[in-house]
Design a protein around this motif. Structure first.
Motif, PDB file in Angstrom:
ATOM      1  N   TYR A  84       0.832  -1.204   0.000  1.00 41.88           N
ATOM      2  CA  TYR A  84       0.000   0.000   0.000  1.00 41.88           C
ATOM      3  C   TYR A  84       0.873   1.263   0.000  1.00 41.88           C
ATOM      4  O   TYR A  84       0.598   2.212  -0.721  1.00 41.88           O
TER       5      TYR A  84
ATOM      6  N   ILE B  38       0.533   4.334  -2.719  1.00 44.42           N
ATOM      7  CA  ILE B  38      -0.153   5.560  -2.313  1.00 44.42           C
ATOM      8  C   ILE B  38       0.509   6.751  -3.016  1.00 44.42           C
ATOM      9  O   ILE B  38       1.716   6.799  -3.215  1.00 44.42           O
TER      10      ILE B  38
ATOM     11  N   PRO C 177      -2.129  12.605   2.952  1.00 46.37           N
ATOM     12  CA  PRO C 177      -3.153  11.731   2.376  1.00 46.37           C
ATOM     13  C   PRO C 177      -4.332  11.554   3.337  1.00 46.37           C
ATOM     14  O   PRO C 177      -4.165  11.563   4.555  1.00 46.37           O
TER      15      PRO C 177
ATOM     16  N   LEU D 244      -7.089   8.960   4.573  1.00 47.85           N
ATOM     17  CA  LEU D 244      -7.354   7.528   4.578  1.00 47.85           C
ATOM     18  C   LEU D 244      -8.662   7.253   5.309  1.00 47.85           C
ATOM     19  O   LEU D 244      -8.938   7.837   6.354  1.00 47.85           O
ATOM     20  N   ALA D 245      -9.460   6.366   4.764  1.00 47.32           N
ATOM     21  CA  ALA D 245     -10.713   5.952   5.390  1.00 47.32           C
ATOM     22  C   ALA D 245     -10.600   4.478   5.746  1.00 47.32           C
ATOM     23  O   ALA D 245     -10.126   3.675   4.950  1.00 47.32           O
ATOM     24  N   ILE D 246     -11.032   4.127   6.944  1.00 46.36           N
ATOM     25  CA  ILE D 246     -10.959   2.749   7.412  1.00 46.36           C
ATOM     26  C   ILE D 246     -12.359   2.283   7.795  1.00 46.36           C
ATOM     27  O   ILE D 246     -13.095   2.998   8.464  1.00 46.36           O
TER      28      ILE D 246
ATOM     29  N   LEU E  72      -9.158  -0.431   3.916  1.00 46.75           N
ATOM     30  CA  LEU E  72      -8.409   0.823   3.965  1.00 46.75           C
ATOM     31  C   LEU E  72      -8.424   1.431   2.582  1.00 46.75           C
ATOM     32  O   LEU E  72      -8.012   0.797   1.617  1.00 46.75           O
ATOM     33  N   ARG E  73      -8.921   2.666   2.478  1.00 48.54           N
ATOM     34  CA  ARG E  73      -9.003   3.359   1.186  1.00 48.54           C
ATOM     35  C   ARG E  73      -8.313   4.697   1.289  1.00 48.54           C
ATOM     36  O   ARG E  73      -8.323   5.325   2.332  1.00 48.54           O
ATOM     37  N   SER E  74      -7.754   5.129   0.193  1.00 47.57           N
ATOM     38  CA  SER E  74      -7.168   6.475   0.156  1.00 47.57           C
ATOM     39  C   SER E  74      -8.006   7.352  -0.732  1.00 47.57           C
ATOM     40  O   SER E  74      -8.843   6.902  -1.467  1.00 47.57           O
TER      41      SER E  74
END
Length: 74
Positions: free
Chosen positions: A18, A22, A28, A30-32, A72-74
């Motif tokens: 990751y 990234i 950045p 980040l959403a979890i 996990l998303r960016s």
């Protein structure tokens, strides 16, 4: 990212993958997300762990036994 490559990797290997992918931005975002799939009677399931599971009951126990899935998303 090719998702099929991540199936047999450890969490540390996934984090390194990751980090390589990234974008190089200053900060950045980040959403979890975490989802618990409770499996209290699956005694032979190796990956069973204690998972947080919110409940609407006033005195309900917010922990169950099962599998946790994280995204996990960016």
């Amino acid at each position: 990212m090719k998702h099929y490559k991540t199936v047999d990797q450890t969490p540390d290997q996934l984090m390194q993958l990751y980090i390589q992918q990234i974008s190089q931005v200053e900060r950045p975002v980040l959403a979890i997300d975490h989802t618990a799939w409770l499996r209290p009677h699956a005694r032979t399931l190796k990956e069973r762990t204690y998972e947080h599971q919110p409940t609407a009951l006033p005195h309900g126990i917010p922990v169950g036994i099962g599998q946790g899935y994280k995204l996990l998303r960016s």
